[in-house]
Design an enzyme around this catalytic site. Structure first.
Site, PDB file in Angstrom:
ATOM      1  N   ASP A  11       0.848  -1.193   0.000  1.00 21.58           N
ATOM      2  CA  ASP A  11       0.000   0.000   0.000  1.00 21.58           C
ATOM      3  C   ASP A  11       0.887   1.248   0.000  1.00 21.58           C
ATOM      4  OD1 ASP A  11      -2.082   1.759   0.288  1.00 21.58           O
ATOM      5  OD2 ASP A  11      -3.019   0.682   1.953  1.00 21.58           O
ATOM      6  N   ASP A 101      -3.332   2.387  -5.847  1.00 28.58           N
ATOM      7  CA  ASP A 101      -2.117   2.403  -5.015  1.00 28.58           C
ATOM      8  C   ASP A 101      -2.008   1.208  -4.071  1.00 28.58           C
ATOM      9  OD1 ASP A 101      -4.190   2.931  -3.325  1.00 28.58           O
ATOM     10  OD2 ASP A 101      -3.385   4.803  -2.529  1.00 28.58           O
ATOM     11  N   GLU A 102      -2.680   0.115  -4.377  1.00 30.50           N
ATOM     12  CA  GLU A 102      -2.786  -0.961  -3.400  1.00 30.50           C
ATOM     13  C   GLU A 102      -2.976  -2.303  -4.102  1.00 30.50           C
ATOM     14  OE1 GLU A 102      -6.031  -1.849   0.087  1.00 30.50           O
ATOM     15  OE2 GLU A 102      -5.898   0.141  -0.776  1.00 30.50           O
TER      16      GLU A 102
END
Length: 415
Positions: A11, A101-102
């Site tokens: 993350d 983003d993860e």
DNA sequence: TCTGGGGTCCTAGGACCC
DNA sequence: TCTGGGGTCCTAGGACCC
């Protein structure tokens, strides 16, 4: 189910804000907010003042007078998010991307090449830092749920491994709101019966939890609290719906307001449906009033659609229905269109021009074909000259949108 | 503390079928 | 023919996630 801790959850920390600090070193160590009217993301320095995503810009400035607002390099967010996920992909093909983003990854099959999971996690963090200049936190555990919680605990810029022998000891001291599926409403209900930690939740009898939260949520949370999470890494998802919405501030509930907005929304949604050849059968609209209460209306058609004007007209009929049922409301603050029941057939197909009620079964083939051809033409022009070059309502709305379209696109999932 | 946008899943009632 | 049960689909609303 895994027996060893081979699931990673990676993350990127305060992603948009970190990108801005990386692109402009003078921002490093300073409170930064991406956005303007609304804070889209806040750096850790800004979060220390209580600034967070979604907060109105004015309020953020009050909390943190030296807060620096930056415009947002949306293209770079997409590029760097992709690049970070690709680093995971260099270790294993078993990568499940959750958002820009993860992502999860299962490194079970590649430890013989790259060493134990903790070494892989370490390598990922180093590479993302060295190659992209960004901080990324990684959690490592035997299940997805635990790996996700571990990465939250590791933040910012950290690494946390949960050994299989120490899972419940790790989990049960944590606050319930760290669990996947416990938001504000569920937290309030749990707190009301004096449940604050995951360990306390685990002690609640199953029937009691299900009575409090419903059968599905009760059973799921109890399983997660005892660390029974059977979910596997899923490498490809197909979306079940696609939608668009627009906050309006406060506008009169009149046709001159909702018609152009609905066309713009229909344009955004239908273009995406056509691009992926995934027309849908159910059209849902949402109307939010001045007091932020919102009402939805939906209709399921006999055949899937993806033509812009057909979608716009159906949405308009539904919105008129909402407004007729709430005649005392004369201010609207948001409009949304969503299309679901997306077609799973992979091949491209023509739109049939079905509308509402009596129109539901009436072909009207000529009108439908004309619209289909018009949409294809616009799609092709946009491919060459850009979105704003041509369209139904984009020009009319130009500039008045509260959030740039580039930001909206970041949130879109692949259909 | 009510503020933005794109999604997923669950619940509950009604219609309809077997 | 007043009495059971199961399944699916649709609609509206709510909670949650990033």
């Amino acid at each position: 189910m895994e027996t060893a801790a081979t699931i990673l959850h990676a993350d990127l920390d305060a992603f948009y804000a970190s990108v801005e600090q990386m692109l402009d070193p003078s921002l490093q160590g300073k409170p930064v907010a991406v956005g303007g009217g609304v804070v889209l993301a806040a750096s850790y320095e800004a979060k220390a003042f209580g600034v967070h995503g979604g907060m109105p810009g004015r309020q953020a400035r009050e909390l943190c007078p030296e807060l620096i607002f930056v415009g947002g390099h949306f293209k770079d967010y997409q590029r760097l998010g992709d690049a970070a996920i690709k680093v995971l992909g260099d270790f294993t093909p078993l990568v499940e991307r959750i958002s820009i983003d993860e992502a999860f990854a299962n490194v079970r099959g590649c430890t013989h090449l790259f060493g134990p999971p903790i070494a892989i996690a370490h390598a990922i963090r180093q590479r993302v830092r060295a190659e992209l200049g960004l901080p990324i936190s990684v959690g490592v555990a035997r299940t997805k749920h635990l790996a996700k919680i571990a990465s939250q605990v590791a933040k910012p810029d950290g690494l946390k491994v949960v050994d299989p022998e120490a899972e419940l000891a790790f989990l049960h001291d944590l606050p319930v709101e760290l669990m996947w599926g416990v938001g504000p409403a569920t937290k309030t209900r749990l707190n009301a019966i004096d449940v604050h930690t995951i360990g306390q939740l685990a002690q609640i009898p199953g029937w009691s939890l299900e009575r409090l939260l419903g059968p599905a949520a009760g059973e799921k949370l109890r399983a997660l609290a005892w660390n029974c999470d059977p979910r596997e890494i899923r490498t490809h998802h197909r979306a079940h719906s696609a939608g668009a919405q627009s906050a309006l501030g406060r506008k009169p509930a009149e046709e001159s307001v909702f018609r152009p907005v609905l066309r713009h929304l229909a344009d955004r949604v239908a273009t995406r449906l056509r691009a992926k050849s995934r027309p849908g059968r159910t059209v849902t609209v949402r109307v939010r009033f001045a007091d932020l209460r919102s009402v939805t209306r939906s209709v399921t058609l006999d055949a899937p659609i993806s033509a812009t004007m057909i979608l716009a007209e159906i949405a308009e009929v539904l919105v008129r229905g909402v407004l007729a049922d709430h005649a005392q409301e004369n201010i609207i603050s948001l409009l949304a269109i969503s299309v679901s029941h997306l077609d799973d057939r992979a091949q491209l197909q023509l739109d049939l021009p079905f509308g509402l009620e009596d129109e539901k079964r009436r072909p009207g083939a000529r009108r439908g074909m004309a619209r289909f051809m018009a949409d294809r033409a616009i799609d092709r022009v946009r491919l060459r000259f850009g979105w704003e070059s041509v369209g139904y309502a984009s020009v009319a709305l130009g500039g008045s949108r509260s959030v740039p379209d580039e930001f909206r696109e970041l949130a879109e999932k692949d259909l």
